[in-house]
Design a protein around this motif. Structure first.
Motif, PDB file in Angstrom:
ATOM      1  N   LEU A  43     -86.188 -18.496   3.135  1.00  0.00           N
ATOM      2  CA  LEU A  43     -86.564 -18.822   4.517  1.00  0.00           C
ATOM      3  C   LEU A  43     -86.690 -17.574   5.362  1.00  0.00           C
ATOM      4  N   GLU A  44     -85.738 -16.659   5.217  1.00  0.00           N
ATOM      5  CA  GLU A  44     -85.787 -15.406   5.969  1.00  0.00           C
ATOM      6  C   GLU A  44     -87.006 -14.585   5.574  1.00  0.00           C
ATOM      7  N   ASP A  60     -77.920 -22.960  -1.454  1.00  0.00           N
ATOM      8  CA  ASP A  60     -78.173 -22.596  -0.066  1.00  0.00           C
ATOM      9  C   ASP A  60     -78.480 -21.112   0.114  1.00  0.00           C
ATOM     10  N   LEU A  61     -77.833 -20.244  -0.668  1.00  0.00           N
ATOM     11  CA  LEU A  61     -78.061 -18.806  -0.504  1.00  0.00           C
ATOM     12  C   LEU A  61     -79.473 -18.411  -0.913  1.00  0.00           C
ATOM     13  N   PHE A  92     -83.629 -26.733   4.153  1.00  0.00           N
ATOM     14  CA  PHE A  92     -82.897 -26.711   2.878  1.00  0.00           C
ATOM     15  C   PHE A  92     -82.886 -28.088   2.231  1.00  0.00           C
ATOM     16  N   GLU A 120     -85.359 -24.355  11.214  1.00  0.00           N
ATOM     17  CA  GLU A 120     -83.905 -24.376  11.111  1.00  0.00           C
ATOM     18  C   GLU A 120     -83.503 -24.596   9.657  1.00  0.00           C
ATOM     19  N   PHE A 121     -82.437 -23.909   9.257  1.00  0.00           N
ATOM     20  CA  PHE A 121     -82.089 -23.887   7.845  1.00  0.00           C
ATOM     21  C   PHE A 121     -81.741 -25.265   7.279  1.00  0.00           C
ATOM     22  N   LYS A 150     -81.879 -19.824   1.740  1.00  0.00           N
ATOM     23  CA  LYS A 150     -81.727 -19.081   2.996  1.00  0.00           C
ATOM     24  C   LYS A 150     -82.490 -17.765   2.921  1.00  0.00           C
ATOM     25  N   ASN A 151     -82.399 -17.077   1.789  1.00  0.00           N
ATOM     26  CA  ASN A 151     -83.127 -15.816   1.632  1.00  0.00           C
ATOM     27  C   ASN A 151     -84.636 -16.053   1.595  1.00  0.00           C
TER      28      ASN A 151
END
Length: 251
Positions: free
Chosen positions: A244-245, A237-238, A223, A218-219, A241-242
């Motif tokens: 993590l993806e 965060d951006l 994070f 989970e992000f 998030k990238n």
């Protein structure tokens, strides 16, 4: 009398910037640590950045990038040569890459006025965000005035970063006095981003380790933990998030 310019590392600092500090404010709204940074001209560079930002972050259309980001970058090119320029950037890689770009631009313009580095004196993960208005004033008062030699060396960091010339990055840092020892950690973090032998680089591997240790992908928790462990990158965060993806899609 020479003018003063304050180049700030984002809108968060702009919102709390002490009004008592005299000078024109330029907000650096970029993340040059991420994505395509090539271009044979400023316009090609802007176009490639606009396309990357639009694709990677989605909510910023190319025309919006030119409106809010390029307009500020162009102001840097209009700074009079004899002006005093205060560079408000933190010690993490995210901020340092942006700072190197600014120094490169000033060098290209044959800037002859004072250039002053303003750094926070908080822990790395807090940066300027950990300072109140009085703290920002103190950071300003502690600013490091660059000698001509220091300015020249630092202005070369951008080209070395652009060409991914790791040896030159290390060589440039080694040419600087002890005050700039913080740059060594940023350079090490940059070099560690490179994948080797088919493995992920340091940021992705850190994400993998965090997922395994927390037993979640989970992000929000990933994070938070990434920011604790890898504050040297300064990723928001951006960016995380990238990352993590990317890790999740690799499975």
């Amino acid at each position: 009398m020479a003018k003063s310019f304050h180049i700030l590392n984002g809108d968060a600092l702009r919102e709390k910037f002490p009004s008592s500090l005299i000078g024109e404010i330029i907000v650096f709204r970029e993340c040059l640590v991420d994505g395509d940074i090539n271009g044979d001209s400023d316009q090609e560079f802007y176009q490639s950045r606009a396309q990357f930002i639009s694709k990677a972050y989605g909510d910023v259309k190319p025309e919006r990038y030119f409106e809010i980001t390029v307009s500020e970058l162009e102001k840097i090119k209009q700074i009079p040569q004899e002006s005093s320029v205060y560079l408000w950037f933190e010690d993490d890689l995210f901020c340092q890459v942006n700072c190197w770009y600014v120094l490169h631009q000033l060098s290209n313009q044959h800037h002859s006025g004072e250039v002053i580095l303003v750094r926070p004196f908080t822990r790395l993960e807090y940066g300027f965000g950990g300072l109140d208005m009085q703290g920002l004033k103190e950071a300003f008062e502690r600013g490091k005035f660059l000698s001509n030699e220091e300015f020249l060396v630092l202005s070369k960091m951008w080209k070395a970063y652009l060409s991914k010339n790791d040896n030159e990055l290390y060589d440039l840092v080694n040419e600087l006095p002890d005050f700039f020892s913080y740059l060594l950690e940023a350079v090490k973090a940059e070099v560690a981003r490179r994948p080797s032998n088919g493995d992920f680089g340091r940021p992705e591997q850190s994400i993998i380790n965090i997922i395994e240790e927390l037993q979640t992908d989970e992000f929000a928790p990933v994070f938070r933990e990434f920011c604790k462990r890898e504050s040297i990158y300064g990723f928001g965060d951006l960016q995380v998030k990238n990352l993590l993806e990317k890790v999740k899609n690799s499975k």
